[in-house]
Design a protein around this motif. Structure first.
Motif, PDB file in Angstrom:
ATOM      1  N   GLN A 181      99.568  -1.767  37.805  1.00 51.85           N
ATOM      2  CA  GLN A 181     100.195  -2.624  37.544  1.00 51.85           C
ATOM      3  C   GLN A 181     101.548  -1.683  37.918  1.00 51.85           C
ATOM      4  OE1 GLN A 181      99.771  -5.875  37.936  1.00 51.85           O
ATOM      5  NE2 GLN A 181      97.383  -5.217  37.428  1.00 51.85           N
ATOM      6  N   THR A 182     102.140  -0.957  37.490  1.00 55.78           N
ATOM      7  CA  THR A 182     103.703  -0.513  37.071  1.00 55.78           C
ATOM      8  C   THR A 182     104.374   0.069  38.019  1.00 55.78           C
ATOM      9  OG1 THR A 182     103.948   1.074  35.510  1.00 55.78           O
ATOM     10  CG2 THR A 182     103.916  -1.605  34.867  1.00 55.78           C
ATOM     11  N   ILE A 183     103.070   1.282  39.017  1.00 57.60           N
ATOM     12  CA  ILE A 183     103.581   2.216  39.953  1.00 57.60           C
ATOM     13  C   ILE A 183     103.873   1.528  40.851  1.00 57.60           C
ATOM     14  CG2 ILE A 183     101.995   3.119  41.989  1.00 57.60           C
ATOM     15  CD1 ILE A 183      99.982   3.837  39.106  1.00 57.60           C
ATOM     16  N   PRO A 184     105.317   2.551  41.816  1.00 54.89           N
ATOM     17  CA  PRO A 184     105.992   1.536  42.795  1.00 54.89           C
ATOM     18  C   PRO A 184     105.410   2.630  44.007  1.00 54.89           C
ATOM     19  CG  PRO A 184     106.841   3.841  42.027  1.00 54.89           C
ATOM     20  CD  PRO A 184     106.092   2.787  41.371  1.00 54.89           C
ATOM     21  N   PHE A 185     104.719   0.935  44.175  1.00 56.44           N
ATOM     22  CA  PHE A 185     103.590   1.374  45.236  1.00 56.44           C
ATOM     23  C   PHE A 185     103.803   0.402  46.380  1.00 56.44           C
ATOM     24  CE2 PHE A 185     100.045   1.983  48.057  1.00 56.44           C
ATOM     25  CZ  PHE A 185      99.457   3.193  48.154  1.00 56.44           C
ATOM     26  N   TYR A 186     104.206   0.326  47.663  1.00 53.93           N
ATOM     27  CA  TYR A 186     104.050  -0.562  48.435  1.00 53.93           C
ATOM     28  C   TYR A 186     103.226  -0.865  49.569  1.00 53.93           C
ATOM     29  CZ  TYR A 186     108.118  -1.365  45.092  1.00 53.93           C
ATOM     30  OH  TYR A 186     108.488  -1.975  43.484  1.00 53.93           O
ATOM     31  N   ILE A 187     102.548  -1.730  50.139  1.00 54.40           N
ATOM     32  CA  ILE A 187     102.087  -1.828  51.095  1.00 54.40           C
ATOM     33  C   ILE A 187     102.233  -3.100  51.304  1.00 54.40           C
ATOM     34  CG2 ILE A 187      99.602  -2.333  51.885  1.00 54.40           C
ATOM     35  CD1 ILE A 187      97.476  -2.270  49.267  1.00 54.40           C
ATOM     36  N   ASP A 188     101.843  -3.002  53.369  1.00 49.89           N
ATOM     37  CA  ASP A 188     102.393  -3.819  54.436  1.00 49.89           C
ATOM     38  C   ASP A 188     101.357  -3.525  55.318  1.00 49.89           C
ATOM     39  OD1 ASP A 188     103.550  -5.411  57.001  1.00 49.89           O
ATOM     40  OD2 ASP A 188     105.582  -4.577  56.513  1.00 49.89           O
ATOM     41  N   GLN A 189     100.743  -5.318  55.688  1.00 48.91           N
ATOM     42  CA  GLN A 189      99.480  -5.085  56.034  1.00 48.91           C
ATOM     43  C   GLN A 189      99.431  -5.216  57.569  1.00 48.91           C
ATOM     44  OE1 GLN A 189      96.925  -7.818  54.278  1.00 48.91           O
ATOM     45  NE2 GLN A 189      97.987  -9.299  53.279  1.00 48.91           N
ATOM     46  N   THR A 190     100.835  -6.158  57.904  1.00 51.42           N
ATOM     47  CA  THR A 190     100.473  -6.633  59.439  1.00 51.42           C
ATOM     48  C   THR A 190     100.274  -5.769  59.984  1.00 51.42           C
ATOM     49  OG1 THR A 190     103.498  -7.503  58.008  1.00 51.42           O
ATOM     50  CG2 THR A 190     102.507  -7.788  60.196  1.00 51.42           C
ATOM     51  N   ALA A 199     110.553  -0.114  66.443  1.00 54.10           N
ATOM     52  CA  ALA A 199     111.473  -1.091  65.455  1.00 54.10           C
ATOM     53  C   ALA A 199     111.034  -1.920  64.629  1.00 54.10           C
ATOM     54  CB  ALA A 199     111.947  -1.501  66.614  1.00 54.10           C
ATOM     55  N   GLN A 200     110.425  -2.910  64.663  1.00 51.32           N
ATOM     56  CA  GLN A 200     110.094  -3.161  62.982  1.00 51.32           C
ATOM     57  C   GLN A 200     109.854  -3.417  62.192  1.00 51.32           C
ATOM     58  OE1 GLN A 200     107.277  -5.253  65.139  1.00 51.32           O
ATOM     59  NE2 GLN A 200     107.979  -8.258  65.149  1.00 51.32           N
ATOM     60  N   LEU A 201     109.035  -1.886  62.185  1.00 49.18           N
ATOM     61  CA  LEU A 201     109.115  -1.331  60.961  1.00 49.18           C
ATOM     62  C   LEU A 201     110.287  -0.378  60.628  1.00 49.18           C
ATOM     63  CD1 LEU A 201     105.759   1.274  60.600  1.00 49.18           C
ATOM     64  CD2 LEU A 201     108.083   2.321  60.544  1.00 49.18           C
ATOM     65  N   ALA A 202     110.691   0.207  61.168  1.00 49.97           N
ATOM     66  CA  ALA A 202     112.499   0.458  61.039  1.00 49.97           C
ATOM     67  C   ALA A 202     112.672  -0.195  59.845  1.00 49.97           C
ATOM     68  CB  ALA A 202     113.508   0.857  61.798  1.00 49.97           C
ATOM     69  N   PRO A 247     117.200 -11.134  71.522  1.00 54.04           N
ATOM     70  CA  PRO A 247     118.124 -11.452  70.041  1.00 54.04           C
ATOM     71  C   PRO A 247     117.587 -11.079  68.998  1.00 54.04           C
ATOM     72  CG  PRO A 247     117.314 -13.908  71.109  1.00 54.04           C
ATOM     73  CD  PRO A 247     117.185 -13.102  71.604  1.00 54.04           C
ATOM     74  N   ARG A 248     116.161 -10.867  68.962  1.00 48.98           N
ATOM     75  CA  ARG A 248     115.134  -9.793  67.910  1.00 48.98           C
ATOM     76  C   ARG A 248     116.330  -8.035  68.080  1.00 48.98           C
ATOM     77  NH1 ARG A 248     112.812 -10.045  64.198  1.00 48.98           N
ATOM     78  NH2 ARG A 248     111.938 -11.471  64.090  1.00 48.98           N
ATOM     79  N   GLU A 249     117.007  -7.653  69.017  1.00 45.46           N
ATOM     80  CA  GLU A 249     116.967  -6.347  69.071  1.00 45.46           C
ATOM     81  C   GLU A 249     118.502  -6.451  68.416  1.00 45.46           C
ATOM     82  OE1 GLU A 249     115.389  -4.650  72.945  1.00 45.46           O
ATOM     83  OE2 GLU A 249     117.000  -5.796  73.559  1.00 45.46           O
ATOM     84  N   GLN A 250     119.397  -7.685  68.890  1.00 47.81           N
ATOM     85  CA  GLN A 250     120.183  -7.801  67.986  1.00 47.81           C
ATOM     86  C   GLN A 250     120.932  -7.959  66.255  1.00 47.81           C
ATOM     87  OE1 GLN A 250     122.104 -11.182  69.776  1.00 47.81           O
ATOM     88  NE2 GLN A 250     124.320 -10.160  69.405  1.00 47.81           N
ATOM     89  N   ILE A 251     118.880  -8.269  65.983  1.00 51.83           N
ATOM     90  CA  ILE A 251     118.862  -8.912  64.649  1.00 51.83           C
ATOM     91  C   ILE A 251     118.573  -6.784  63.871  1.00 51.83           C
ATOM     92  CG2 ILE A 251     117.341  -9.403  62.520  1.00 51.83           C
ATOM     93  CD1 ILE A 251     116.699 -11.979  64.531  1.00 51.83           C
ATOM     94  N   GLU A 252     118.422  -6.123  64.794  1.00 50.14           N
ATOM     95  CA  GLU A 252     117.241  -5.052  64.101  1.00 50.14           C
ATOM     96  C   GLU A 252     118.813  -4.148  64.771  1.00 50.14           C
ATOM     97  OE1 GLU A 252     114.166  -4.434  66.840  1.00 50.14           O
ATOM     98  OE2 GLU A 252     112.712  -5.286  65.817  1.00 50.14           O
ATOM     99  N   ALA A 253     119.421  -4.259  64.894  1.00 47.12           N
ATOM    100  CA  ALA A 253     120.575  -3.018  65.319  1.00 47.12           C
ATOM    101  C   ALA A 253     121.314  -3.589  64.285  1.00 47.12           C
ATOM    102  CB  ALA A 253     121.020  -3.778  66.982  1.00 47.12           C
ATOM    103  N   THR A 254     121.646  -5.169  63.947  1.00 46.20           N
ATOM    104  CA  THR A 254     122.563  -5.871  62.792  1.00 46.20           C
ATOM    105  C   THR A 254     122.191  -5.581  61.472  1.00 46.20           C
ATOM    106  OG1 THR A 254     123.048  -7.705  64.435  1.00 46.20           O
ATOM    107  CG2 THR A 254     124.060  -7.388  61.883  1.00 46.20           C
ATOM    108  N   GLU A 255     121.167  -5.189  61.516  1.00 45.87           N
ATOM    109  CA  GLU A 255     119.889  -4.277  60.239  1.00 45.87           C
ATOM    110  C   GLU A 255     120.138  -3.395  59.663  1.00 45.87           C
ATOM    111  OE1 GLU A 255     116.247  -6.209  59.999  1.00 45.87           O
ATOM    112  OE2 GLU A 255     116.110  -6.118  57.941  1.00 45.87           O
ATOM    113  N   LEU A 284     100.677   1.059  66.831  1.00 46.27           N
ATOM    114  CA  LEU A 284     102.520   0.369  66.799  1.00 46.27           C
ATOM    115  C   LEU A 284     102.115   0.025  68.750  1.00 46.27           C
ATOM    116  CD1 LEU A 284     104.123   2.976  64.312  1.00 46.27           C
ATOM    117  CD2 LEU A 284     104.210   0.816  64.452  1.00 46.27           C
ATOM    118  N   SER A 285     103.489  -0.132  68.587  1.00 47.60           N
ATOM    119  CA  SER A 285     103.194  -0.817  70.019  1.00 47.60           C
ATOM    120  C   SER A 285     105.070  -0.394  70.170  1.00 47.60           C
ATOM    121  CB  SER A 285     103.612  -1.808  70.242  1.00 47.60           C
ATOM    122  OG  SER A 285     104.287  -2.859  69.202  1.00 47.60           O
ATOM    123  N   GLY A 286     105.605   0.168  71.547  1.00 43.01           N
ATOM    124  CA  GLY A 286     106.813   0.502  71.699  1.00 43.01           C
ATOM    125  C   GLY A 286     108.033  -0.684  71.965  1.00 43.01           C
ATOM    126  N   SER A 287     108.668  -0.381  72.413  1.00 40.65           N
ATOM    127  CA  SER A 287     109.491  -1.737  73.391  1.00 40.65           C
ATOM    128  C   SER A 287     109.413  -3.355  73.818  1.00 40.65           C
ATOM    129  CB  SER A 287     110.733  -0.890  73.418  1.00 40.65           C
ATOM    130  OG  SER A 287     110.810  -0.383  74.022  1.00 40.65           O
TER     131      SER A 287
END
Length: 495
Positions: free
Chosen positions: A311-320, A326-329, A148-156, A352-355
C-alpha cells in the motif's frame, strides 16, 4: 449625439503605477554585512544561494568576491574586498565606505540563513515573472507552426527546472564542480550496502555487472515476445520501490537514502494488469489464477497480505496509451516535482509517438524518441529503463540469442543508449519443439528441457561504464518472477 455621463466619468486620465520586480535590498545588505563580520555566515547559505540571486549588481559582485576568498581559505572583510571591487559611487559613498557600513550594520550570524532564504525566494519570484511574461508574449506572437501544446510543454519544462534547481539557463560548469560530484558519488557508493554507485535492482549478479542503475543513463531492455521484458522491468522497478528509504534534509526536503521512487509508463498494459503481475510475484500465487478467481482460501490470504504490504510503496503508474515523447517528458517532470522520482520505466518505446511532423518516417520518429528519452534522463538525473521490441530476424537464426543489430526500426536506439540489455529464455524455444512422447527424440528433448528449465539470461550487449557479458537469472513463469540463480544451478565459468 450626447455621450452618456456614465461613460465620460471613466474618461479621466489614469495614473498607472510602475511595478518593480520583487526584491529586498535590506535583506541583501544584512546578509552581506553578516558575512563580512563573520565568514561562517557564508556556510549557512552557500548550498543554495548564488550571486545571481541578488537584485543589486554591486551586491552580486560583493557576494561573488567573498565566495572566491572564503573558498581559497582567505578572509573576506571590508579591507580585503576593497582591492577587488574597484572604484564606484554608491549613493555618495565609495566602495570602501559602503563595505564598512554593511559591516557596521550587520545582522547576527544566526539570522543569516533566514535572510539568505528571503533573497533566494525573491529571486525565484523574479524568474517566475520572466517565465510568465514570456508565456503571455509567446501566446500573442506565436508563429502558425507553433501549437499551444508545444508552448505549454516548453513553459512546463522551464517551471520544472526552476522548481528543481532554481536555474532555467544551462551553460558551462567548472571542472572542479564536476570533480566534486564524482567524488561524492564514489563516497556514497562506498557507504552504501553492496558498494554500488547506482540504485540496486535487487538482482545481485546483475548489480555486480552494472554497479546498479546509474543516474542519467538510458537503459534499453529488449527481447522478443514471450521472453519476459515487462516481467523483468516490473521486478526491478518493484524491488527498487520496495527498498525505498527517505531521509529528511535540513531544508525540509526528502532525499532518497536507499531504493527509490518509481514512475512506470505502462503504454500496453492497464494499471490493473500490471498490479496483478506484481501481486502474483509478491504473493507466489499464479497471475492466471488471480484473474480467473480460481484460488483457495489460503491463497486469497496471501494475496491480501501482499496487497496490504504494498500500500505505501512509492510506485506510480501512468497507463495512458499512445502518448508522445513530449507528453511523457512533461508528466515525468510533474511526478518528480510533486512526488519525487529515482527511476523511470517506459513499456515500451515503439508505442510512443514523436512530434508527428508531416514527412517524417518511422526511423526519424524513433530517432526523435530515443534522443528525447536520453535528454530526459539527463535532465531528471534518473536512470530510465525503456523496453524495446526486436526484429523478427532473430527467429531465422539457429542461435536465437539477440544481438545489437536486432534492435528494431532505428540505429539511434543503440546509439543513444548507455546500456543495452537483452532478455533471452532458451526454455521458451525448447518448449515449443516438444516431440511426440515415447520417441527417442522426446527423451533427448526432455533432457534439454531439464537443462534450460526456469533459467533466463540477461545479455549486456552494450555498457558505457562497464563490461558486456551475460548474467544468468532464475525465472518462474507462473508468477512472472526473475530472481538470483542458486549457486548450484550456475553454468561453469568458461573465462
Amino acid at each position: 449625439m450626447a455621450i452618456p455621463s456614465t461613460l465620460t466619468a471613466n474618461l479621466e486620465p489614469v495614473q498607472q503605477e510602475y511595478r518593480v520586480a520583487p526584491h529586498n535590498i535590506d535583506a541583501e545588505q544584512a546578509l552581506l554585512g553578516a558575512i563580512l563580520v563573520n565568514n561562517d555566515a557564508f556556510y549557512r547559505v552557500s548550498d543554495f544561494l548564488l550571486p545571481e540571486h541578488f537584485m543589486e549588481e554591486v551586491h552580486r559582485r560583493i557576494y561573488e568576491v567573498s565566495i572566491t576568498l572564503i573558498k581559497a581559505g582567505k578572509l573576506a572583510s571590508p579591507i580585503t574586498l576593497k582591492t577587488y571591487l574597484g572604484d564606484a559611487d554608491l549613493g555618495g559613498l565609495t566602495v570602501g565606505q559602503y563595505l564598512a557600513r554593511l559591516a557596521a550594520e550587520a545582522t547576527t550570524v544566526i539570522n543569516s540563513e533566514h535572510y539568505g532564504r528571503t533573497i533566494y525566494d525573491l529571486a525565484l519570484r523574479r524568474r517566475l515573472i520572466t517565465i510568465g511574461e514570456d508565456l503571455v508574449n509567446g501566446a500573442y506572437e506565436a508563429p502558425v507552426e507553433t501549437s499551444p501544446r508545444e508552448q505549454i510543454e516548453a513553459t512546463e519544462r522551464r517551471l520544472y527546472e526552476l522548481a528543481e534547481t532554481g536555474k532555467y539557463d544551462g551553460g558551462f560548469q567548472k571542472f572542479s564542480d564536476a570533480l566534486t560530484a564524482a567524488v561524492d558519488m564514489a563516497a556514497k557508493a562506498y557507504q552504501r550496502e553492496g558498494r554500488l554507485s547506482g540504485i540496486a535492482t535487487g538482482l545481485s549478479d546483475l548489480d555486480a555487472k552494472m554497479g546498479g542503475l546509474q543516474a542519467s543513463d538510458l537503459i534499453i531492455l529488449a527481447g522478443r515476445p514471450g521472453m519476459g521484458k515487462t516481467s523483468l522491468a516490473t521486478n526491478i522497478a518493484f524491488n527498487i520501490a520496495k527498498a525505498y528509504v527517505g531521509e529528511k534534509q535540513p531544508d525540509g526536503s526528502i532525499a532518497t537514502k536507499n531504493g527509490g521512487i518509481v514512475g512506470f509508463f505502462s503504454l500496453e498494459m492497464s494499471a490493473e494488469q500490471l498490479a496483478t503481475r506484481i501481486i502474483a510475484e509478491q504473493s507466489g500465487v499464479a497471475s492466471y489464477k488471480i484473474r480467473r478467481g480460481d484460488i483457495r482460501p489460503e491463497e486469497f490470504y496471501k494475496i491480501t497480505d501482499a496487497a496490504r504490504d504494498m500500500q505505501t510503496i512509492p510506485f506510480y503508474i501512468d497507463q495512458t496509451g499512445g502518448i508522445s515523447i513530449a507528453q511523457l517528458a512533461a508528466r515525468a517532470r510533474r511526478l518528480k516535482r510533486q512526488r519525487g522520482l529515482d527511476l523511470l520505466v517506459v513499456d515500451y518505446l515503439q508505442l510512443l509517438s514523436g512530434s508527428s511532423k508531416k514527412g517524417d518516417n518511422r526511423v526519424q520518429e524513433m530517432t526523435e524518441i530515443t534522443t528525447g528519452m536520453k535528454a530526459l534522463a539527463k535532465e531528471l538525473a534518473v536512470p530510465i529503463i525503456a523496453l524495446s521490441q526486436l526484429s523478427r530476424q532473430v527467429e531465422a537464426r539457429d542461435d536465437k540469442r539477440p544481438q545489437l543489430s536486432d534492435l528494431r526500426e532505428s540505429g539511434s536506439i543503440e546509439q543513444d543508449a548507455d546500456v543495452v540489455m537483452f532478455v533471452f529464455r532458451e526454455e521458451y524455444y525448447v518448449k515449443n519443439k516438444k516431440p511426440r512422447e515415447g520417441t527417442e527424440e522426446f527423451f533427448t528433448w526432455e533432457a534439454e528441457m531439464n537443462r534450460v528449465y526456469g533459467k533466463a539470461e540477461v545479455i549486456l550487449g552494450k555498457q558505457r561504464h562497464g563490461p558486456t557479458g551475460t548474467v544468468e537469472l532464475q525465472f518462474d513463469a507462473e508468477i512472472t518472477r526473475f530472481s538470483n540463480l542458486a549457486q548450484g544451478d550456475r553454468l561453469p565459468d568458461t573465462h
